[in-house]
Design a protein around this motif. Structure first.
Motif, short mmCIF file in Angstrom:
data_model
loop_
_atom_site.label_atom_id
_atom_site.label_comp_id
_atom_site.label_asym_id
_atom_site.label_seq_id
_atom_site.Cartn_x
_atom_site.Cartn_y
_atom_site.Cartn_z
N GLU A 57 3.91 22.70 48.76
CA GLU A 57 5.20 22.65 49.53
C GLU A 57 6.09 21.58 48.81
N ASN A 58 5.96 20.96 47.43
CA ASN A 58 6.49 20.18 46.68
C ASN A 58 7.24 21.30 45.73
N ARG A 59 8.77 21.11 45.99
CA ARG A 59 9.56 22.06 45.07
C ARG A 59 9.67 21.69 43.38
N LEU A 60 9.79 20.41 43.39
CA LEU A 60 9.72 19.93 41.74
C LEU A 60 8.60 20.40 41.27
N ALA A 61 7.33 20.05 41.77
CA ALA A 61 6.20 20.42 41.33
C ALA A 61 6.07 22.08 40.86
N LEU A 62 6.52 22.85 41.73
CA LEU A 62 6.77 24.40 41.57
C LEU A 62 7.45 24.73 40.32
N VAL A 63 8.79 23.95 40.15
CA VAL A 63 9.52 23.93 39.04
C VAL A 63 8.91 23.74 37.80
N LEU A 64 8.13 22.58 37.73
CA LEU A 64 7.62 22.21 36.64
C LEU A 64 6.48 23.06 36.14
N VAL A 65 5.52 23.61 37.14
CA VAL A 65 4.55 24.30 36.78
C VAL A 65 5.19 25.69 36.29
N SER A 66 6.22 26.33 36.88
CA SER A 66 6.79 27.34 36.60
C SER A 66 7.26 27.48 35.14
N LEU A 67 7.57 26.29 34.54
CA LEU A 67 7.82 26.32 33.00
C LEU A 67 6.67 26.73 32.41
N PHE A 68 5.32 26.24 32.57
CA PHE A 68 4.34 26.57 32.07
C PHE A 68 3.99 28.31 32.08
N LEU A 69 4.21 28.61 33.35
CA LEU A 69 4.09 30.02 33.43
C LEU A 69 5.26 30.97 32.83
N LEU A 70 6.40 30.08 32.51
CA LEU A 70 7.50 31.01 31.68
C LEU A 70 6.61 31.22 30.39
N HIS A 71 6.31 30.02 29.62
CA HIS A 71 5.51 30.18 28.36
C HIS A 71 4.39 31.29 28.50
N VAL A 72 3.55 31.36 29.51
CA VAL A 72 2.58 32.34 29.70
C VAL A 72 3.11 33.93 29.80
N THR A 73 4.26 34.00 30.51
CA THR A 73 5.02 35.09 30.23
C THR A 73 5.60 35.74 28.98
N GLY A 74 5.75 34.58 28.25
CA GLY A 74 6.25 34.89 26.70
C GLY A 74 4.94 35.44 26.01
N LEU A 75 3.89 35.41 26.43
CA LEU A 75 2.88 35.94 25.58
C LEU A 75 3.04 37.65 25.45
N ALA A 76 3.64 38.23 26.33
CA ALA A 76 4.11 39.53 26.23
C ALA A 76 4.97 40.02 25.04
N TYR A 77 5.71 38.77 24.50
CA TYR A 77 6.83 38.99 23.47
C TYR A 77 6.10 38.51 22.11
N THR A 78 5.08 38.13 22.17
CA THR A 78 4.55 37.56 20.97
C THR A 78 3.85 38.50 19.84
N SER A 79 3.99 37.98 18.64
CA SER A 79 3.12 38.86 17.95
C SER A 79 1.86 37.99 17.03
N ASP A 80 1.98 36.78 17.26
CA ASP A 80 1.16 35.65 16.69
C ASP A 80 0.55 35.29 17.61
N PHE A 81 -0.52 35.66 18.22
CA PHE A 81 -1.28 35.33 19.67
C PHE A 81 -1.97 33.98 19.20
N ASN A 82 -2.62 33.72 18.12
CA ASN A 82 -3.17 32.36 17.78
C ASN A 82 -2.35 31.55 17.85
N TYR A 83 -1.06 31.37 17.36
CA TYR A 83 -0.12 30.32 17.52
C TYR A 83 0.33 30.18 19.02
N ALA A 84 0.31 31.36 19.88
CA ALA A 84 0.76 31.17 20.96
C ALA A 84 -0.24 30.63 22.12
#
Length: 184
Positions: A57-84
Motif C-alpha cells: 500500500e506504500n507507493r514510495l516503497a514500491l518505487v524504491l523496490v522497483s529500482l532493484f527489480l530494474l537491475h534484476v531485469t537487466g540480467l537479461a542483457y548482461t554478458s558478465d554474470f559474475n559482475y552482475a
C-alpha cells in the motif's frame, strides 16, 4: 504475539536503525551488520503477511523496490554474470530497506530527531577524522585530497555531508522554536 515480544522487536528495530545511520559515514562492516540485524528482526517479528500488505500500500516503497527489480531485469542483457550478481548483492538494500521501513511501526518525531542527531554526529566524527588525516595527525599517507576520506568512498562521504547540511537547515527552519536544533 505477546506485547513484550513485540516491544523487544521494536527495540531491536530501533537499535538497528541507529546502528545503520551511525555506520553510513563511518563503517561498511557495521553498515552490513545493521542491515542484517534489521532483516533478521523483521523476519522473526511474526507473521509477515500483514506487513507485506502494508508494504504494497506504500507507493514510495514500491518505487524504491522497483529500482532493484530494474537491475534484476537487466540480467537479461548482461554478458558478465559474475559482475552482475556482485552488483545485485551490493544493491540488496534497495530491496530490503524499503520493505522493512514501510512495514514496521513508524518512529516518533522525537526518535526521528535522535536518529538524525546520531547521523549528524557520526558524520561530524568522519569529518574530524578526515581533517586529522589531512593535517597529518593520523598515520595515513595523503597524496591526493580525495584520500582524506578514511572510512568510505570520498564521493559517498561528500554526499552524506551535503545531506546532513540540507537536513540541518531544513530542521532549523521547521523547528525554529526548538532549542535542540540550534545545536546543529
Amino acid at each position: 504475539m505477546t506485547e513484550s515480544r513485540n516491544n523487544i522487536h521494536q527495540k531491536v528495530h530501533e537499535f538497528g536503525l541507529f546502528l545503520l545511520v551511525a555506520s553510513l559515514p563511518l563503517s561498511k562492516f557495521t553498515l552490513s551488520v545493521s542491515q542484517l540485524l534489521l532483516v533478521a528482526n523483521w523476519l522473526l517479528w511474526g507473521n509477515p503477511l500483514p506487513r507485506f500488505k502494508v508494504f504494497f500500500e506504500n507507493r514510495l516503497a514500491l518505487v524504491l523496490v522497483s529500482l532493484f527489480l530494474l537491475h534484476v531485469t537487466g540480467l537479461a542483457y548482461t554478458s558478465d554474470f559474475n559482475y552482475a550478481l556482485k552488483d545485485l548483492k551490493i544493491k540488496l538494500p534497495l530491496l530490503a530497506l524499503p520493505i522493512i521501513l514501510s512495514s514496521t511501526p513508524k518512529l516518533s518525531l522525537k526518535k526521528t530527531g535522535y536518529l538524525f542527531a546520531v547521523f549528524a554526529g557520526a558524520t561530524a566524527i568522519g569529518v574530524g577524522s578526515s581533517l586529522l588525516a589531512y593535517f597529518g595527525w593520523i598515520a595515513k599517507e595523503v597524496s591526493d585530497i580525495r584520500n582524506i576520506s578514511i572510512y568510505i568512498s570520498h564521493i559517498r562521504f561528500a554526499l552524506i555531508i551535503c545531506l546532513v547540511i540540507f537536513f540541518s537547515v531544513f530542521a532549523a527552519f521547521k523547528f525554529r522554536n526548538s532549542i535542540r536544533w540550534l545545536l546543529f
